[in-house]
Design a protein around this motif. Structure first.
Motif, PDB file in Angstrom:
ATOM      1  N   UNK A  99      37.779  34.515  44.488  1.00 51.42           N
ATOM      2  CA  UNK A  99      37.497  34.550  43.234  1.00 51.42           C
ATOM      3  C   UNK A  99      38.618  34.807  42.189  1.00 51.42           C
ATOM      4  N   UNK A 100      39.516  35.514  42.355  1.00 50.46           N
ATOM      5  CA  UNK A 100      40.667  35.851  41.646  1.00 50.46           C
ATOM      6  C   UNK A 100      41.728  34.564  41.632  1.00 50.46           C
ATOM      7  N   UNK A 101      41.749  34.013  42.659  1.00 46.81           N
ATOM      8  CA  UNK A 101      42.531  32.808  42.577  1.00 46.81           C
ATOM      9  C   UNK A 101      41.942  31.647  42.065  1.00 46.81           C
ATOM     10  N   UNK A 151      32.687  41.239  42.927  1.00 49.41           N
ATOM     11  CA  UNK A 151      31.385  41.609  42.819  1.00 49.41           C
ATOM     12  C   UNK A 151      31.350  43.052  42.014  1.00 49.41           C
ATOM     13  N   UNK A 152      30.628  43.037  40.959  1.00 49.31           N
ATOM     14  CA  UNK A 152      30.423  44.565  40.275  1.00 49.31           C
ATOM     15  C   UNK A 152      28.978  44.759  39.579  1.00 49.31           C
ATOM     16  N   UNK A 153      28.850  45.935  39.082  1.00 48.48           N
ATOM     17  CA  UNK A 153      27.242  46.047  38.945  1.00 48.48           C
ATOM     18  C   UNK A 153      27.181  47.169  37.793  1.00 48.48           C
ATOM     19  N   UNK A 208      21.616  54.100  35.842  1.00 53.58           N
ATOM     20  CA  UNK A 208      21.530  55.703  35.301  1.00 53.58           C
ATOM     21  C   UNK A 208      22.315  55.728  34.049  1.00 53.58           C
ATOM     22  N   UNK A 209      23.552  54.985  33.738  1.00 51.36           N
ATOM     23  CA  UNK A 209      24.202  55.334  32.559  1.00 51.36           C
ATOM     24  C   UNK A 209      24.644  54.002  32.026  1.00 51.36           C
ATOM     25  N   UNK A 210      24.480  52.715  32.618  1.00 53.53           N
ATOM     26  CA  UNK A 210      24.807  51.430  32.255  1.00 53.53           C
ATOM     27  C   UNK A 210      26.065  51.232  32.101  1.00 53.53           C
ATOM     28  N   UNK A 211      26.794  52.045  32.786  1.00 54.02           N
ATOM     29  CA  UNK A 211      28.388  51.611  32.878  1.00 54.02           C
ATOM     30  C   UNK A 211      28.754  50.672  34.116  1.00 54.02           C
ATOM     31  N   UNK A 212      29.758  49.922  34.017  1.00 57.18           N
ATOM     32  CA  UNK A 212      29.884  48.836  35.204  1.00 57.18           C
ATOM     33  C   UNK A 212      30.793  49.540  36.237  1.00 57.18           C
ATOM     34  N   UNK A 213      30.572  48.975  37.095  1.00 52.59           N
ATOM     35  CA  UNK A 213      31.588  49.465  38.393  1.00 52.59           C
ATOM     36  C   UNK A 213      32.973  48.446  38.622  1.00 52.59           C
TER      37      UNK A 213
END
Length: 410
Positions: A297-299, A357-359, A363-368
């Motif tokens: 993904x990064x590449x 992947x992130x989410x 509960x708080x709408x903060x991304x991982x």
């Protein structure tokens, strides 16, 4: 004869009028909202171009990728962008125009934390979805959080926890802080102090400096910190203020034989302007130009960005690109521009980024989404990140119980 002609002419005229009306309806151009989905994007382009220009390039690349792949349910994704000049009042004016005049499906962006908080409150008051990109203040999703506001980047608490892990390993017992005197700087210092104290109860703070954001007078700041003789320094300055601080500090020997822990300084936007004056050995968060994750993904992202713009991506590039990719994922899942359906789609959604992947937590709408931690160094008279590793944001988030204690009920 005249009457008969008139009788025959009446129906003929009626049929012709109806046919013409039908033809007009068929040939009338479709309304824009029938063929496209609009995102209203607001950022501090004129206030901090070193970050926001790569950010703009990132989101423009993502928009093109989304549309080449078929858009959102066959509709073109369109971004209407506005400059808030780093001022909350201008951001609110822009937001109002985007919602009331341009009928955007959602608001996105924001750079400065005070601007982000203003947009978050606007979203709450006007019941419009807001996807914050850069604002880092914890308050955005916790103490001032609301059901309409989501945040992409790792917050002050998340980045402070990453830095505190490394700072706790230092022998330093006395610390001083330098931070811009507004929401972001105040929040970053407060949470770093709290987290470091939990890891190192023997640490004391002997000095602090709070220059006005964008207007640092580096001489007196450096002199005041030097007079306190701390073992280590926490820095939260960025952009042109960081350049002035580093230059003055190097001249006066402030950083010699002294540990420095610094938010964001490892981002190319802030290292590049320092050139051969870039400090060495600072513990920082940032984004290594060499491609830190070395994943597919990064590449792929770095190569596509390089091919399009003939330059390596910066952290702003990643933020802008991922902002639009995550917005597109939400819009596709919602299959609607209705705000309530967008919120339902966004809560818990997993999305792609150059970092994997992130989410968005429900509960708080903060991304991982995470970031990199490493040290500053020099290569070919240019500042770089060394000894870096990626820190998964999910590992630095507060517990559900802590979130419930901090976040007001919607």
């Amino acid at each position: 004869m005249g009457q008969n002609d008139a009788g025959r002419g009446g129906p003929r005229r009626g049929v012709t009028a109806a046919a013409l009306l039908g033809l007009a309806l068929v040939s009338a151009p479709a309304r824009a909202e029938d063929t496209e989905i609009r995102i209203g994007e607001i950022d501090s382009y004129s206030a901090l171009p070193s970050f926001t220009e790569p950010y703009r390039k990132g989101w423009q690349m993502a928009v093109d990728e989304v549309n080449i792949a078929g858009g959102i349910g066959g509709k073109k994704l369109s971004v209407i962008s506005k400059d808030d000049a780093g001022k909350p009042a201008e951001a609110l004016t822009a937001a109002n125009e985007l919602v009331s005049r341009d009928h955007v499906a959602m608001l996105a962006g924001g750079f400065f934390s005070n601007v982000g908080l203003a947009l978050g409150d606007f979203a709450k008051q006007h019941k419009v979805f807001y996807l914050a990109g850069e604002p880092l203040t914890d308050a955005l999703v916790w103490s001032s959080g609301n059901r309409y506001t989501f945040r992409l980047r790792p917050s002050n608490t998340m980045q402070a926890a990453m830095l505190a892990d490394e700072a706790a390993k230092l022998p330093a017992k006395t610390w001083a802080s330098i931070a811009p005197n507004y929401e972001y700087g105040q929040s970053a210092v407060a949470v770093f102090k709290k987290l470091l104290a939990a890891r190192r109860p023997d640490v004391t703070w002997v000095a602090e400096q709070w220059p006005t954001q964008g207007k640092i007078d580096a001489g007196p700041v450096v002199a005041a910190i030097a007079a306190a003789k701390p073992d280590a320094i926490l820095n939260v300055e960025f952009g042109p203020d960081l350049v002035k601080l580093v230059r003055e500090g190097q001249t006066r020997g402030l950083f010699k034989d002294r540990s420095v822990v610094s938010f964001l300084t490892g981002e190319p936007e802030y290292l590049d302007p320092l050139k051969d004056e870039a400090p060495e050995g600072w513990i920082v968060t940032g984004y290594p130009l060499s491609g830190g994750l070395q994943t597919a993904d990064d590449d792929a992202f770095a190569k596509a960005y390089q091919a399009r713009y003939n330059e390596a991506p910066k952290m702003g590039s990643v933020v802008g690109y991922t902002l639009i990719k995550s917005a597109a994922a939400i819009l596709r899942k919602a299959a609607s521009t209705d705000t309530d359906r967008l919120i339902a789609a966004a809560e818990g959604i997993t999305f792609d980024s150059p970092f994997g992947k992130a989410q968005f937590r429900a509960i708080d709408h903060q991304s991982t989404l995470g970031t990199f931690v490493g040290r500053t160094g020099q290569r070919n008279n240019r500042g770089v990140m060394t000894e870096f590793s990626y820190r998964d944001g999910a590992k630095y988030l507060p517990s559900d119980a802590d979130v419930k204690a901090m976040r007001p009920a919607d």
